[in-house]
Design an enzyme around this catalytic site. Structure first.
Site, PDB file in Angstrom:
ATOM      1  N   ASN A  32       0.895  -1.182  -0.117  1.00 12.99           N
ATOM      2  CA  ASN A  32       0.039  -0.058  -0.070  1.00 12.99           C
ATOM      3  C   ASN A  32       0.843   1.227  -0.018  1.00 12.99           C
ATOM      4  O   ASN A  32       1.710   1.566   0.929  1.00 12.99           O
ATOM      5  CB  ASN A  32      -0.897   0.083   1.223  1.00 12.99           C
ATOM      6  CG  ASN A  32      -1.531   1.243   1.489  1.00 12.99           C
ATOM      7  OD1 ASN A  32      -1.793   2.051   0.633  1.00 12.99           O
ATOM      8  ND2 ASN A  32      -2.350   1.429   2.712  1.00 12.99           N
ATOM      9  N   TRP A  33       1.017   2.105  -1.143  1.00 17.41           N
ATOM     10  CA  TRP A  33       1.981   3.006  -1.339  1.00 17.41           C
ATOM     11  C   TRP A  33       1.500   4.431  -0.687  1.00 17.41           C
ATOM     12  O   TRP A  33       2.258   5.270  -0.166  1.00 17.41           O
ATOM     13  CB  TRP A  33       2.086   3.374  -2.687  1.00 17.41           C
ATOM     14  CG  TRP A  33       3.203   2.271  -3.471  1.00 17.41           C
ATOM     15  CD1 TRP A  33       3.304   0.981  -3.031  1.00 17.41           C
ATOM     16  CD2 TRP A  33       3.658   2.564  -4.883  1.00 17.41           C
ATOM     17  NE1 TRP A  33       4.102   0.436  -4.126  1.00 17.41           N
ATOM     18  CE2 TRP A  33       4.401   1.229  -4.999  1.00 17.41           C
ATOM     19  CE3 TRP A  33       3.641   3.520  -5.612  1.00 17.41           C
ATOM     20  CZ2 TRP A  33       5.197   1.174  -6.185  1.00 17.41           C
ATOM     21  CZ3 TRP A  33       4.339   3.450  -6.834  1.00 17.41           C
ATOM     22  CH2 TRP A  33       5.133   2.262  -7.022  1.00 17.41           C
ATOM     23  N   LYS A  34       0.188   4.421  -0.420  1.00 19.21           N
ATOM     24  CA  LYS A  34      -0.285   5.419   0.298  1.00 19.21           C
ATOM     25  C   LYS A  34      -0.042   6.642  -0.660  1.00 19.21           C
ATOM     26  O   LYS A  34      -0.366   6.566  -1.866  1.00 19.21           O
ATOM     27  CB  LYS A  34      -0.058   5.654   1.573  1.00 19.21           C
ATOM     28  CG  LYS A  34      -0.218   4.264   2.566  1.00 19.21           C
ATOM     29  CD  LYS A  34      -0.055   4.761   3.969  1.00 19.21           C
ATOM     30  CE  LYS A  34      -0.158   3.136   4.854  1.00 19.21           C
ATOM     31  NZ  LYS A  34      -0.075   3.331   6.238  1.00 19.21           N
TER      32      LYS A  34
ATOM     33  N   HIS B 289      -9.517   0.964   4.726  1.00 18.18           N
ATOM     34  CA  HIS B 289      -8.219   0.931   5.292  1.00 18.18           C
ATOM     35  C   HIS B 289      -8.588   2.256   6.630  1.00 18.18           C
ATOM     36  O   HIS B 289      -9.378   3.005   6.382  1.00 18.18           O
ATOM     37  CB  HIS B 289      -7.182   1.686   4.327  1.00 18.18           C
ATOM     38  CG  HIS B 289      -5.895   1.610   4.980  1.00 18.18           C
ATOM     39  ND1 HIS B 289      -5.509   2.656   5.953  1.00 18.18           N
ATOM     40  CD2 HIS B 289      -4.854   0.778   4.893  1.00 18.18           C
ATOM     41  CE1 HIS B 289      -4.299   2.335   6.332  1.00 18.18           C
ATOM     42  NE2 HIS B 289      -3.793   1.432   5.763  1.00 18.18           N
TER      43      HIS B 289
ATOM     44  N   GLU C  37      -6.987   4.504   7.644  1.00 20.52           N
ATOM     45  CA  GLU C  37      -6.811   5.886   7.579  1.00 20.52           C
ATOM     46  C   GLU C  37      -8.265   6.555   6.633  1.00 20.52           C
ATOM     47  O   GLU C  37      -8.556   7.691   6.709  1.00 20.52           O
ATOM     48  CB  GLU C  37      -5.526   6.443   6.541  1.00 20.52           C
ATOM     49  CG  GLU C  37      -4.379   6.049   7.271  1.00 20.52           C
ATOM     50  CD  GLU C  37      -3.053   5.444   6.631  1.00 20.52           C
ATOM     51  OE1 GLU C  37      -2.992   5.645   5.352  1.00 20.52           O
ATOM     52  OE2 GLU C  37      -2.422   5.007   7.404  1.00 20.52           O
TER      53      GLU C  37
ATOM     54  N   GLU D 133      -5.521  -5.030  10.579  1.00 18.60           N
ATOM     55  CA  GLU D 133      -4.564  -4.094  10.618  1.00 18.60           C
ATOM     56  C   GLU D 133      -4.769  -3.487  12.096  1.00 18.60           C
ATOM     57  O   GLU D 133      -5.692  -2.375  11.937  1.00 18.60           O
ATOM     58  CB  GLU D 133      -4.414  -3.226   9.424  1.00 18.60           C
ATOM     59  CG  GLU D 133      -4.127  -3.755   8.255  1.00 18.60           C
ATOM     60  CD  GLU D 133      -3.277  -2.547   7.224  1.00 18.60           C
ATOM     61  OE1 GLU D 133      -2.316  -2.849   7.025  1.00 18.60           O
ATOM     62  OE2 GLU D 133      -4.040  -1.611   6.828  1.00 18.60           O
TER      63      GLU D 133
ATOM     64  N   GLY E  74       2.236   2.228  10.533  1.00 17.52           N
ATOM     65  CA  GLY E  74       3.192   3.037  10.680  1.00 17.52           C
ATOM     66  C   GLY E  74       4.002   3.484  11.922  1.00 17.52           C
ATOM     67  O   GLY E  74       4.661   4.574  11.943  1.00 17.52           O
TER      68      GLY E  74
ATOM     69  N   SER F 210       3.356  -2.280  10.147  1.00 16.77           N
ATOM     70  CA  SER F 210       4.865  -2.335  10.580  1.00 16.77           C
ATOM     71  C   SER F 210       5.457  -3.791  10.039  1.00 16.77           C
ATOM     72  O   SER F 210       6.436  -4.072  10.584  1.00 16.77           O
ATOM     73  CB  SER F 210       4.947  -2.017  11.801  1.00 16.77           C
ATOM     74  OG  SER F 210       4.582  -0.610  12.265  1.00 16.77           O
TER      75      SER F 210
ATOM     76  N   GLY G  90       2.763  -1.274   4.376  1.00 22.42           N
ATOM     77  CA  GLY G  90       3.106   0.363   3.965  1.00 22.42           C
ATOM     78  C   GLY G  90       4.338   0.627   3.715  1.00 22.42           C
ATOM     79  O   GLY G  90       4.877   0.431   2.591  1.00 22.42           O
ATOM     80  N   GLY G  91       4.792   1.184   4.816  1.00 28.33           N
ATOM     81  CA  GLY G  91       6.305   1.795   4.523  1.00 28.33           C
ATOM     82  C   GLY G  91       7.300   1.128   3.818  1.00 28.33           C
ATOM     83  O   GLY G  91       7.950   1.263   2.962  1.00 28.33           O
TER      84      GLY G  91
END
Ligand code: PGA
Length: 331
Positions: free
Chosen positions: A85-87, A170, A172, A245, A251, A292, A313-314
């Site tokens: 997930n590049w966000k 998600h 967010e 999640e 994150g 994470s 993600g990251g």
């Protein structure tokens, strides 16, 4: 200390929270905790900072190893699925192309792989990754099919552009953009109405919910509402993947322990078992863990019998890390 910090969440108003957070920072530092300020800024949450800053974090709710219900067949071969997930990253098309070429260099994978770049990079992703088997998906979709809905994206637009997956629900989207379970459900149904689209549906509890033992009930509600009206047939065809999640792990660098992830995934299968009369739905559902995930944590998580992949993600923004996570999901 953790109990004291938990009470701080209940303080009304951001200014008061900030005051107490600062006071707690001083006290926590004096007590020998390592503080990660990035986490505090992001969540205004001292609890997260204390867990993450402590090399041996003690979680207030412990999970013993648990196995799925005997009603769930244990020999269902669920192919691991890793998603990136590049966000809202990277900032430019040139950087996106560099990242895509880095992924392409990793070749073809045994696990199923999906990436979710921002919309403007979808067509580059589809072109560059053609032949690698890496699927390309969108980070969200609207539930309307066409008309006067400025800024919205219809599932048919994604499907006819070559996307195979849509990430929905998600945390967010839920917390920053006010998406409710019912609006997420409308999106799930609209995406599944497109025969070539698959859905990754995210669920997970906040830190406060986790601390007071609400993990199972929060996830249960999100699943029942998010999957309302979705047929067993669609699920048996593998058109939906659940991503568990925990919000406190996203994150933060604070990854759930394998036992925590396993317990949550078993709870998800239990909900599916009670929602659908056919127990195969719960057995066959692939459930990713997200929050994470790194090359260091993926293998222990994947060793859990009910963890079928990772939503990353990251670490998905660094080709070497993401490729290592993909490898770790299989080996
Ligand atoms: P993270 O993000 O891997 O950076 O924690 C996961 C996600 O938000 O899907």
């Amino acid at each position: 200390m953790i109990l004291y910090i938990h009470l701080l969440h209940k303080q009304p108003g951001n200014n008061m929270k900030l005051f107490y957070c600062n006071l707690s920072l001083v006290l926590a530092t004096a007590a020998g905790f390592t503080i990660q300020t990035g986490n505090i800024n992001k969540y205004n949450s001292i609890s997260t900072a204390l867990y993450a800053g402590n090399p041996n974090p003690v979680f207030p709710v412990q999970y013993a190893p648990v196995a799925a219900s005997p009603a769930i067949s244990s020999n269902t071969n669920r192919r691991p699925i890793v998603a990136g997930n590049w966000k809202l990253n990277p900032a430019t098309k040139a950087e996106a192309i560099e990242l895509l070429n880095g992924l392409k260099a990793g070749g073809v994978h045994d696990s199923e792989v999906v990436i979710f770049p921002p919309l403007p990079y979808l067509s580059d992703a589809l072109t560059i990754l053609a032949g690698t088997g890496i699927n390309v998906g969108a980070q969200n979709a609207g539930s309307n099919t066409k008309g006067a809905f400025t800024g919205e994206i219809a599932p048919s637009m994604l499907a006819s552009s070559g996307c195979s997956h849509v990430l929905l629900g998600h945390s967010e989207r839920r917390s920053l953009f006010g998406e409710s379970d019912s609006s997420i459900n409308e999106r799930v149904q609209a995406c599944l109405a497109e025969a070539s689209l698959n859905v990754v549906l995210c669920v997970g509890e906040t830190l406060e919910e986790y601390e007071i033992g609400l993990l199972k009930s929060v996830v249960d509600t999100q699943l029942r509402k998010g999957l309302a009206g979705v047929s067993a047939d669609d699920l048996l065809m593998g058109r939906v993947v659940i991503a568990y999640e925990p919000v406190w792990a996203i994150g933060t660098g604070l990854v759930a322990t394998p036992n925590q992830a396993q317990a949550a995934h078993v709870a998800i299968r239990d909900t599916l078992l009670s929602m659908y009369t056919n127990p195969e739905v719960a057995s066959k559902m692939r459930i990713q863990y997200g929050g994470s995930v790194s090359p260091d944590s993926v293998k222990d998580l994947m060793a859990m019998p009910d963890v079928d992949g990772a939503l990353v993600g990251g670490a998905s923004l660094i080709p070497d890390s993401f490729l290592k996570i993909i490898q770790g999901s299989w080996n």
